[in-house]
Design a protein around this motif. Structure first.
Motif, PDB file in Angstrom:
ATOM      1  N   ARG A 299       7.645 -24.049  59.078  1.00 30.37           N
ATOM      2  CA  ARG A 299       7.570 -25.156  58.599  1.00 30.37           C
ATOM      3  C   ARG A 299       6.654 -25.285  57.509  1.00 30.37           C
TER       4      ARG A 299
ATOM      5  N   GLU B 190       8.855 -23.896  54.851  1.00 28.77           N
ATOM      6  CA  GLU B 190       9.555 -24.752  54.326  1.00 28.77           C
ATOM      7  C   GLU B 190       9.171 -25.996  53.370  1.00 28.77           C
ATOM      8  N   ALA B 191       8.128 -26.304  53.696  1.00 31.03           N
ATOM      9  CA  ALA B 191       7.442 -27.473  52.964  1.00 31.03           C
ATOM     10  C   ALA B 191       6.853 -26.960  51.644  1.00 31.03           C
TER      11      ALA B 191
ATOM     12  N   ALA C 156      -0.612 -30.728  55.119  1.00 30.17           N
ATOM     13  CA  ALA C 156       0.288 -32.038  55.197  1.00 30.17           C
ATOM     14  C   ALA C 156      -0.076 -32.716  53.923  1.00 30.17           C
TER      15      ALA C 156
ATOM     16  N   THR D 188       3.949 -34.097  53.201  1.00 33.28           N
ATOM     17  CA  THR D 188       4.679 -33.974  54.564  1.00 33.28           C
ATOM     18  C   THR D 188       3.650 -34.624  55.686  1.00 33.28           C
TER      19      THR D 188
ATOM     20  N   PHE E  47       5.680 -32.965  61.264  1.00 29.44           N
ATOM     21  CA  PHE E  47       6.661 -32.065  60.687  1.00 29.44           C
ATOM     22  C   PHE E  47       6.023 -30.575  60.773  1.00 29.44           C
ATOM     23  N   LEU E  48       4.956 -30.423  60.312  1.00 23.56           N
ATOM     24  CA  LEU E  48       4.301 -28.799  60.411  1.00 23.56           C
ATOM     25  C   LEU E  48       4.076 -28.407  61.830  1.00 23.56           C
TER      26      LEU E  48
ATOM     27  N   ASP F 237      11.548 -33.512  63.008  1.00 27.14           N
ATOM     28  CA  ASP F 237      12.307 -32.648  61.987  1.00 27.14           C
ATOM     29  C   ASP F 237      12.429 -33.272  60.713  1.00 27.14           C
TER      30      ASP F 237
ATOM     31  N   PRO G  90      10.423 -34.091  57.448  1.00 29.27           N
ATOM     32  CA  PRO G  90       9.215 -33.723  56.582  1.00 29.27           C
ATOM     33  C   PRO G  90       8.640 -34.989  55.800  1.00 29.27           C
ATOM     34  N   SER G  91       9.537 -35.966  55.946  1.00 30.15           N
ATOM     35  CA  SER G  91       9.105 -37.166  54.914  1.00 30.15           C
ATOM     36  C   SER G  91       8.041 -38.236  55.733  1.00 30.15           C
TER      37      SER G  91
END
Length: 123
Positions: free
Chosen positions: A7, A10-11, A52, A57, A61-62, A67, A69-70
């Motif tokens: 994550r 991804e972020a 975060a 994010t 999410f992390l 799921d 991320p917003s």
């Protein structure tokens, strides 16, 4: 790799950042950050919170709790969510009878568009 390391990567990519840019923006050593992304190290909660915030994010999410991320869609489940009494604040805490149906229609419309929130609030 751990959920956190996946994550985090991804972020970072959602921000359009390279690892080099991420460590510059976040302010930690490159090797430390690289170890987090590779799953060789796990950060403490303060570091996760900092990531975060910097990566726009959420800690949920992390850490794999959601799921999404917003950060904008997470207020409905926390203690600051609006209640019916809050909606009536301009009217001294009581919604006038002539507006009750309007508020009910708004709530119904919202939950039709966001059924996951209805299930979350009924648990």
């Amino acid at each position: 790799m751990s959920v956190f390391s996946e994550r985090l990567t991804e972020a970072r990519k959602m921000m359009g950042w390279t690892r080099k840019r991420a460590v510059s923006e976040i302010g930690i050593p490159y090797q430390t950050y690289s170890n987090y992304e590779q799953g060789k190290r796990e950060p403490d909660i303060n570091t996760i919170t900092m990531f975060a915030n910097k990566l726009n994010t959420t800690t949920d999410f992390l850490t794999g709790m959601t799921d999404d991320p917003s950060p904008k869609n997470h207020s409905a489940s926390d203690d600051t969510a609006l209640t019916w009494a809050d909606l009536g604040m301009p009217y001294g805490g009581k919604i006038p009878d002539e507006l009750k149906q309007t508020y009910a229609d708004l709530a119904e419309s919202y939950f039709k568009r966001h059924p996951e929130m209805l299930n979350k609030n009924n648990k």
